[in-house]
Design a protein around this motif. Structure first.
Motif, PDB file in Angstrom:
ATOM      1  N   LEU A   1     -31.741 -21.047 -24.740  1.00  0.00           N
ATOM      2  CA  LEU A   1     -31.929 -19.611 -24.510  1.00  0.00           C
ATOM      3  C   LEU A   1     -30.823 -19.021 -23.633  1.00  0.00           C
ATOM      4  O   LEU A   1     -30.580 -17.808 -23.677  1.00  0.00           O
ATOM      5  N   ASP A   2     -30.139 -19.868 -22.866  1.00  0.00           N
ATOM      6  CA  ASP A   2     -29.061 -19.385 -22.009  1.00  0.00           C
ATOM      7  C   ASP A   2     -27.909 -18.801 -22.824  1.00  0.00           C
ATOM      8  O   ASP A   2     -27.090 -18.038 -22.292  1.00  0.00           O
ATOM      9  N   TRP A   3     -27.845 -19.143 -24.097  1.00  0.00           N
ATOM     10  CA  TRP A   3     -26.757 -18.660 -24.948  1.00  0.00           C
ATOM     11  C   TRP A   3     -27.103 -17.341 -25.640  1.00  0.00           C
ATOM     12  O   TRP A   3     -26.266 -16.775 -26.331  1.00  0.00           O
ATOM     13  N   PHE A   4     -28.338 -16.874 -25.460  1.00  0.00           N
ATOM     14  CA  PHE A   4     -28.827 -15.774 -26.301  1.00  0.00           C
ATOM     15  C   PHE A   4     -28.875 -14.416 -25.598  1.00  0.00           C
ATOM     16  O   PHE A   4     -29.469 -13.479 -26.113  1.00  0.00           O
ATOM     17  N   GLY A   5     -28.261 -14.313 -24.423  1.00  0.00           N
ATOM     18  CA  GLY A   5     -28.256 -13.023 -23.749  1.00  0.00           C
ATOM     19  C   GLY A   5     -29.450 -12.836 -22.835  1.00  0.00           C
ATOM     20  O   GLY A   5     -30.330 -13.698 -22.735  1.00  0.00           O
ATOM     21  N   PRO A   6     -29.523 -11.697 -22.161  1.00  0.00           N
ATOM     22  CA  PRO A   6     -30.584 -11.424 -21.185  1.00  0.00           C
ATOM     23  C   PRO A   6     -31.905 -11.061 -21.868  1.00  0.00           C
ATOM     24  O   PRO A   6     -31.961 -10.803 -23.069  1.00  0.00           O
ATOM     25  N   TYR A   7     -32.952 -11.036 -21.045  1.00  0.00           N
ATOM     26  CA  TYR A   7     -34.269 -10.587 -21.507  1.00  0.00           C
ATOM     27  C   TYR A   7     -34.208  -9.074 -21.746  1.00  0.00           C
ATOM     28  O   TYR A   7     -33.592  -8.346 -20.966  1.00  0.00           O
ATOM     29  N   PRO A   8     -34.823  -8.541 -22.785  1.00  0.00           N
ATOM     30  CA  PRO A   8     -35.615  -9.218 -23.814  1.00  0.00           C
ATOM     31  C   PRO A   8     -34.827  -9.516 -25.088  1.00  0.00           C
ATOM     32  O   PRO A   8     -35.397  -9.919 -26.088  1.00  0.00           O
ATOM     33  N   TYR A   9     -33.484  -9.335 -25.021  1.00  0.00           N
ATOM     34  CA  TYR A   9     -32.687  -9.453 -26.242  1.00  0.00           C
ATOM     35  C   TYR A   9     -32.691 -10.859 -26.820  1.00  0.00           C
ATOM     36  O   TYR A   9     -32.558 -11.044 -28.030  1.00  0.00           O
ATOM     37  N   TYR A  10     -32.855 -11.860 -25.934  1.00  0.00           N
ATOM     38  CA  TYR A  10     -32.853 -13.225 -26.455  1.00  0.00           C
ATOM     39  C   TYR A  10     -34.053 -13.489 -27.365  1.00  0.00           C
ATOM     40  O   TYR A  10     -34.017 -14.400 -28.199  1.00  0.00           O
ATOM     41  N   LEU A  11     -35.115 -12.701 -27.222  1.00  0.00           N
ATOM     42  CA  LEU A  11     -36.270 -12.861 -28.110  1.00  0.00           C
ATOM     43  C   LEU A  11     -35.904 -12.521 -29.555  1.00  0.00           C
ATOM     44  O   LEU A  11     -36.374 -13.178 -30.499  1.00  0.00           O
ATOM     45  N   LEU A  12     -35.061 -11.507 -29.734  1.00  0.00           N
ATOM     46  CA  LEU A  12     -34.609 -11.150 -31.082  1.00  0.00           C
ATOM     47  C   LEU A  12     -33.691 -12.229 -31.645  1.00  0.00           C
ATOM     48  O   LEU A  12     -33.755 -12.543 -32.837  1.00  0.00           O
ATOM     49  N   VAL A  13     -32.845 -12.799 -30.786  1.00  0.00           N
ATOM     50  CA  VAL A  13     -31.972 -13.885 -31.239  1.00  0.00           C
ATOM     51  C   VAL A  13     -32.807 -15.097 -31.622  1.00  0.00           C
ATOM     52  O   VAL A  13     -32.495 -15.812 -32.579  1.00  0.00           O
ATOM     53  N   GLU A  14     -33.887 -15.334 -30.865  1.00  0.00           N
ATOM     54  CA  GLU A  14     -34.794 -16.432 -31.196  1.00  0.00           C
ATOM     55  C   GLU A  14     -35.371 -16.267 -32.600  1.00  0.00           C
ATOM     56  O   GLU A  14     -35.509 -17.241 -33.352  1.00  0.00           O
TER      57      GLU A  14
END
Length: 248
Positions: free
Chosen positions: A198-211
């Motif tokens: 998750l460290d590669w996916f940007g800040p909250y909450p944007y990493y949820l969309l990348v997930e």
């Protein structure tokens, strides 16, 4: 022996340490052995043994929480994705339910593999939590592959859509619990404290969309070996239709 269970003692886990690499190698060996000897296995025995191991893992974890006085609504409910797919794996192995197989094959393997490669784990070998973590997550992978390699179950493309829908409905429900309890199950309220993908996916909450996107990509990769082939259920329905037509 006290240090083996003590929640407040133990060396910090290090990713890809010799013990971590050995655990991954043992899982890989187990997968290869299952594939090689899939026609010689006692199906019911292996299936129920896997279910028993997974169930004992969950029971042992909760006993550890209670005896170490760290059980809490905020941190120890079985609401992480891998905890949920572990329990679904047990029911799937006992009932051989195809819909549960879809969930465990896609969400179970994808989630467990991510956890195995980047463990959110505070205890190194030989702590109890180290053994529990790797046995439980490896068990999820083996349960899904057992149903695929030994029982002959196959996912369909529609399985991906159903599992994506399941995960989004589940996320909404777990998010509600997070809000109520001030928790962070499934990391819906923030990233884990330890290093993770998750460290590669940007800040909250944007990493949820990348997930969401990552989950879809991983599901497509897991489906790739079966692209163009009928699912287990579809194949069974087709054979039943053929049999019925023959009898007419």
């Amino acid at each position: 022996m006290l240090n083996f269970f003590d929640a407040h003692l133990g060396e910090r886990f290090a990713a890809f340490s010799p013990s971590h690499t050995a655990a991954l190698a043992i899982l890989a060996a187990a997968v290869v052995l299952m594939a090689v000897f899939r026609y010689r296995l006692c199906k019911q025995g292996v299936r129920l043994a896997l279910a028993a191991v997974l169930l004992m893992c969950e029971a042992a974890l909760n006993v550890w929480y209670v005896t170490q006085h760290i059980w809490s609504v905020r941190n120890t409910l079985p609401l992480e994705l891998c905890s949920i797919t572990l329990l679904l794996s047990v029911v799937m192995l006992v009932t051989r339910n195809y819909m549960l197989y879809e969930i465990v094959y896609f969400a179970g393997i994808a989630g467990a593999l991510q956890a195995l490669l980047t463990p959110n784990l505070g205890y190194a070998y030989p702590h109890f939590r180290f053994f529990h973590f790797f046995i439980a997550h490896a068990g999820i992978v083996l349960a899904a592959l057992y149903m695929t390699l030994v029982e002959g179950y196959r996912p369909s493309f529609k399985s991906i859509l159903r599992v994506m829908l399941f995960l989004n409905v589940l996320a909404v429900l777990v998010w509600g619990v997070d809000r109520w309890a001030g928790a962070n199950y499934m990391f819906l309220a923030g990233k884990p404290e330890t290093a993770s993908v998750l460290d590669w996916f940007g800040p909250y909450p944007y990493y949820l969309l990348v997930e969401e996107l990552l989950a879809l990509v991983m599901f497509l990769l897991l489906y790739a070996p079966f692209a163009g082939r009928a699912s287990y259920r579809a194949k069974g329905e087709s054979e039943a239709d053929t049999t019925a037509m023959t009898r007419r």
